[in-house]
Write a protein that holds these residues in place. Structure first.
Motif, PDB file in Angstrom:
ATOM      1  N   VAL A 154      34.102  53.277  33.903  1.00 15.99           N
ATOM      2  CA  VAL A 154      35.459  53.523  33.410  1.00 15.99           C
ATOM      3  C   VAL A 154      35.684  52.774  32.100  1.00 15.99           C
ATOM      4  CG1 VAL A 154      36.451  54.036  35.684  1.00 15.99           C
ATOM      5  CG2 VAL A 154      36.364  51.677  34.880  1.00 15.99           C
ATOM      6  N   ALA A 155      36.801  53.067  31.462  1.00 17.88           N
ATOM      7  CA  ALA A 155      37.074  52.539  30.124  1.00 17.88           C
ATOM      8  C   ALA A 155      37.406  51.050  30.081  1.00 17.88           C
ATOM      9  CB  ALA A 155      38.214  53.330  29.484  1.00 17.88           C
ATOM     10  N   THR A 156      38.067  50.521  31.116  1.00 20.56           N
ATOM     11  CA  THR A 156      38.500  49.121  31.066  1.00 20.56           C
ATOM     12  C   THR A 156      38.106  48.368  32.342  1.00 20.56           C
ATOM     13  OG1 THR A 156      40.665  49.433  32.101  1.00 20.56           O
ATOM     14  CG2 THR A 156      40.530  49.797  29.704  1.00 20.56           C
TER      15      THR A 156
ATOM     16  N   MET B   2      37.035  42.760  63.246  1.00 22.97           N
ATOM     17  CA  MET B   2      36.970  44.217  63.110  1.00 22.97           C
ATOM     18  C   MET B   2      36.952  44.649  61.646  1.00 22.97           C
ATOM     19  SD  MET B   2      36.740  45.118  66.195  1.00 22.97           S
ATOM     20  CE  MET B   2      36.961  46.872  66.113  1.00 22.97           C
ATOM     21  N   ALA B   3      37.236  43.734  60.735  1.00 19.60           N
ATOM     22  CA  ALA B   3      37.276  44.072  59.311  1.00 19.60           C
ATOM     23  C   ALA B   3      35.871  44.406  58.824  1.00 19.60           C
ATOM     24  CB  ALA B   3      37.856  42.920  58.504  1.00 19.60           C
ATOM     25  N   ARG B   4      35.803  45.401  57.968  1.00 17.34           N
ATOM     26  CA  ARG B   4      34.525  45.790  57.383  1.00 17.34           C
ATOM     27  C   ARG B   4      34.356  45.074  56.049  1.00 17.34           C
ATOM     28  NH1 ARG B   4      33.928  51.963  57.179  1.00 17.34           N
ATOM     29  NH2 ARG B   4      31.798  51.358  56.734  1.00 17.34           N
ATOM     30  N   MET B   5      33.203  44.472  55.874  1.00 18.05           N
ATOM     31  CA  MET B   5      32.925  43.737  54.648  1.00 18.05           C
ATOM     32  C   MET B   5      32.507  44.696  53.542  1.00 18.05           C
ATOM     33  SD  MET B   5      33.580  40.657  55.455  1.00 18.05           S
ATOM     34  CE  MET B   5      32.899  39.797  54.084  1.00 18.05           C
ATOM     35  N   VAL B   6      32.977  44.426  52.335  1.00 18.59           N
ATOM     36  CA  VAL B   6      32.594  45.201  51.159  1.00 18.59           C
ATOM     37  C   VAL B   6      32.220  44.222  50.056  1.00 18.59           C
ATOM     38  CG1 VAL B   6      33.390  46.826  49.397  1.00 18.59           C
ATOM     39  CG2 VAL B   6      34.139  47.108  51.757  1.00 18.59           C
ATOM     40  N   ARG B   7      31.063  44.417  49.466  1.00 18.28           N
ATOM     41  CA  ARG B   7      30.660  43.646  48.294  1.00 18.28           C
ATOM     42  C   ARG B   7      30.873  44.525  47.082  1.00 18.28           C
ATOM     43  NH1 ARG B   7      25.097  41.326  50.796  1.00 18.28           N
ATOM     44  NH2 ARG B   7      26.066  39.779  52.142  1.00 18.28           N
ATOM     45  N   PHE B   8      31.022  43.893  45.919  1.00 16.62           N
ATOM     46  CA  PHE B   8      31.254  44.690  44.723  1.00 16.62           C
ATOM     47  C   PHE B   8      30.586  44.090  43.501  1.00 16.62           C
ATOM     48  CE2 PHE B   8      34.611  41.584  44.542  1.00 16.62           C
ATOM     49  CZ  PHE B   8      34.728  41.296  43.192  1.00 16.62           C
ATOM     50  N   SER B   9      30.448  44.925  42.486  1.00 26.33           N
ATOM     51  CA  SER B   9      29.895  44.512  41.203  1.00 26.33           C
ATOM     52  C   SER B   9      30.694  45.197  40.107  1.00 26.33           C
ATOM     53  CB  SER B   9      28.427  44.931  41.118  1.00 26.33           C
ATOM     54  OG  SER B   9      27.924  44.758  39.809  1.00 26.33           O
ATOM     55  N   ILE B  10      31.089  44.409  39.092  1.00 31.75           N
ATOM     56  CA  ILE B  10      31.730  44.949  37.887  1.00 31.75           C
ATOM     57  C   ILE B  10      30.986  44.337  36.704  1.00 31.75           C
ATOM     58  CG2 ILE B  10      33.817  45.068  36.468  1.00 31.75           C
ATOM     59  CD1 ILE B  10      35.456  44.775  39.044  1.00 31.75           C
ATOM     60  N   ARG B  11      30.463  45.193  35.838  1.00 28.74           N
ATOM     61  CA  ARG B  11      29.722  44.677  34.695  1.00 28.74           C
ATOM     62  C   ARG B  11      29.906  45.568  33.473  1.00 28.74           C
ATOM     63  NH1 ARG B  11      26.352  46.839  38.346  1.00 28.74           N
ATOM     64  NH2 ARG B  11      24.901  48.444  37.661  1.00 28.74           N
ATOM     65  N   ARG B  12      29.847  44.932  32.317  1.00 29.86           N
ATOM     66  CA  ARG B  12      30.012  45.628  31.043  1.00 29.86           C
ATOM     67  C   ARG B  12      28.717  46.341  30.696  1.00 29.86           C
ATOM     68  NH1 ARG B  12      32.863  48.367  27.765  1.00 29.86           N
ATOM     69  NH2 ARG B  12      32.882  47.776  25.587  1.00 29.86           N
ATOM     70  N   GLU B  13      28.829  47.598  30.294  1.00 29.20           N
ATOM     71  CA  GLU B  13      27.701  48.376  29.804  1.00 29.20           C
ATOM     72  C   GLU B  13      28.116  49.054  28.511  1.00 29.20           C
ATOM     73  OE1 GLU B  13      26.064  50.939  32.766  1.00 29.20           O
ATOM     74  OE2 GLU B  13      25.277  49.237  33.896  1.00 29.20           O
TER      75      GLU B  13
END
Length: 69
Positions: A36-38, A4-15
């Motif tokens: 965001v800042a950090t 029943m869990a919903r899958m979430v993918r993510f991305s964090i990258r420096r810009e």
């Protein structure tokens, strides 16, 4: 894993303007994101949205867009 869990993918990258973070649902559609800042704040917001995806749906929209401070 709970089926029943919903899958979430993510991305964090420096810009240039900061750290861009985005989350995507199991179909690949963008859920939310921002800049965001950090990197730590970006990671916290990814965790927050991942937890929100697991919560029962409500009529209220819990999507958060974060921009650089």
């Amino acid at each position: 894993m709970n089926q029943m869990a919903r899958m979430v993918r993510f991305s964090i990258r420096r810009e240039q303007e900061g750290w861009r973070w985005e989350t995507y649902d199991d179909r690949g559609a963008r859920r939310t994101g921002g800049v965001v800042a950090t990197k730590a704040i970006a990671a916290a917001l990814v965790i927050r949205d991942t937890c929100a995806a697991q919560a029962p749906s409500t009529a209220a929209d819990t999507t958060v867009e974060a921009e650089a401070a």
